[in-house]
Motif scaffolding. Structure first.
Motif, PDB file in Angstrom:
ATOM      1  N   ARG A 107       0.857  -1.190   0.000  1.00 36.02           N
ATOM      2  CA  ARG A 107       0.000   0.000   0.000  1.00 36.02           C
ATOM      3  C   ARG A 107       0.889   1.233   0.000  1.00 36.02           C
ATOM      4  N   ARG A 108       0.316   2.362  -0.363  1.00 36.42           N
ATOM      5  CA  ARG A 108       1.105   3.596  -0.441  1.00 36.42           C
ATOM      6  C   ARG A 108       0.678   4.613   0.608  1.00 36.42           C
ATOM      7  N   CYS A 109       0.333   4.130   1.763  1.00 38.46           N
ATOM      8  CA  CYS A 109      -0.020   5.049   2.849  1.00 38.46           C
ATOM      9  C   CYS A 109       0.239   4.403   4.197  1.00 38.46           C
ATOM     10  N   LYS A 110       0.312   5.241   5.187  1.00 38.47           N
ATOM     11  CA  LYS A 110       0.414   4.813   6.576  1.00 38.47           C
ATOM     12  C   LYS A 110      -0.814   5.335   7.317  1.00 38.47           C
ATOM     13  N   ILE A 111      -1.060   4.812   8.490  1.00 36.03           N
ATOM     14  CA  ILE A 111      -2.212   5.259   9.265  1.00 36.03           C
ATOM     15  C   ILE A 111      -1.751   5.946  10.549  1.00 36.03           C
ATOM     16  N   ARG A 112      -2.546   6.904  10.973  1.00 35.76           N
ATOM     17  CA  ARG A 112      -2.326   7.492  12.301  1.00 35.76           C
ATOM     18  C   ARG A 112      -3.326   6.829  13.245  1.00 35.76           C
ATOM     19  N   ALA A 113      -2.812   6.097  14.218  1.00 39.27           N
ATOM     20  CA  ALA A 113      -3.672   5.348  15.139  1.00 39.27           C
ATOM     21  C   ALA A 113      -4.426   6.312  16.047  1.00 39.27           C
ATOM     22  N   PRO A 114      -5.751   6.248  16.073  1.00 42.86           N
ATOM     23  CA  PRO A 114      -6.530   7.179  16.893  1.00 42.86           C
ATOM     24  C   PRO A 114      -6.370   6.910  18.394  1.00 42.86           C
ATOM     25  N   CYS A 115      -5.898   5.723  18.745  1.00 46.85           N
ATOM     26  CA  CYS A 115      -5.790   5.363  20.162  1.00 46.85           C
ATOM     27  C   CYS A 115      -4.561   5.957  20.832  1.00 46.85           C
ATOM     28  N   CYS A 116      -3.457   6.057  20.087  1.00 44.53           N
ATOM     29  CA  CYS A 116      -2.211   6.543  20.679  1.00 44.53           C
ATOM     30  C   CYS A 116      -1.581   7.679  19.871  1.00 44.53           C
ATOM     31  N   ASP A 117      -2.236   8.073  18.782  1.00 47.21           N
ATOM     32  CA  ASP A 117      -1.804   9.185  17.934  1.00 47.21           C
ATOM     33  C   ASP A 117      -0.403   8.968  17.346  1.00 47.21           C
TER      34      ASP A 117
END
Length: 295
Positions: free
Chosen positions: A38-48
């Motif tokens: 994939r060509r993206c990363k995620i920002r985890a809403p639990c720990c930012d």
């Protein structure tokens, strides 16, 4: 009861739709991680914090180095922001980058906030499961009672067990509903990891670890045990001893002659039985004295 006779039971696979999780190998320096291309990363809403995918987050945040009180999984449906791996632009969850316009995943699910370039997995979103699965929607159906997607080939034959997938594997205790590993359904309707089933059979255990029913046709084994009983006379003291047994396969209660090799069910002729206490009309008959289950 343990038995060294191997019934050579076939193992059935690809009966349960896997979650969206199929490990892939990607070269270092290329986009994605060991879990997805994939060509993206995620920002985890639990720990930012930023991670390549939810599995990367879960592995990092549930490691032995993390305080048990702080271990957690990312709530996948609550992801709000992604970061483009090409131009590093942080943005709301969407398939194409708002800055460079690149497609961040050929398969994209807005509901699961899920991206994957490898569409050969035939991903699809199951509304009732609430997650994306692989294998192709046309090949699977959702069983409302079992609470999961199963192969259409067993739609009219599988045994329904309420929320069959919403529990831990009875062998390794990993949660099954969104596991990364292949699953299989036993004749009784219970589910477990395919590799766990194979390992169980390698240790000559042929009964379901949940309900103790036989996991395959063991009629050949029962015939061999008939012969063992015939050639193994009991001492005079035990020749007239009768016991009550419960059959794990057909759930019939019967009174049979005691034998050290095993006790055969009067109804289905299975040796997958256990000895119970007293007459079935007695309130104490369900208390097990000893188990003699063919594994």
């Amino acid at each position: 009861m343990e038995n060294e006779i191997d019934p050579q039971a076939p193992v059935i696979n690809v009966q349960v739709a896997n979650a969206d999780d199929c490990l892939v190998k990607v070269d270092e320096g290329k986009y994605g991680c060991i879990h997805y291309k994939r060509r993206c990363k995620i920002r985890a809403p639990c720990c930012d914090e930023v991670f390549n995918c939810r599995h990367c987050h879960n592995e990092a945040k549930n490691s032995i180095d993390i305080d048990p009180l702080h271990r957690h999984d990312v709530p996948r449906h609550e992801v709000k922001k992604v970061i483009c791996s090409v131009c590093d632009t942080e943005q709301d969850v969407q398939q194409n980058c708002i800055n460079c316009g690149i497609c961040m995943g050929n398969y994209f699910c807005q509901k699961c906030k899920f991206f994957d370039d490898d569409v050969s997995k035939n991903q699809y979103h199951c509304e009732k499961c609430g997650i994306c699965r692989t294998g192709g929607q046309d090949n699977f159906f959702h069983c409302d009672k079992c609470g999961c997607c199963y192969s259409r080939s067993i739609k009219d034959t599988h045994v329904c067990v309420e929320r069959a997938m919403h529990h831990d594997c009875p062998i390794c205790f990993e949660f099954l509903f969104d596991t990364l590993k292949d699953l299989t359904i036993l004749q009784c309707g219970h589910t477990m990891h395919l590799d766990c089933l194979k390992e169980m059979q390698q240790h000559h255990r042929y009964s379901c670890p949940v309900c103790s029913k036989s996991i395959c046709d063991l009629s050949d084994v029962w015939e061999k045990l008939d012969h063992e009983v015939e050639v193994t006379p009991m001492p005079q003291t035990y020749r007239n001893k009768m016991v009550w047994i419960l059959c794990n396969d057909c759930e019939n209660i019967s009174r049979v002659q005691f034998h050290i090799v095993g006790h055969k069910c009067d109804r289905c002729k299975s040796y997958n039985t256990r000895q119970i206490r007293g007459h079935p009309s007695s309130s104490s008959y369900t208390s097990s004295v000893s188990e003699e289950v063919v594994h």
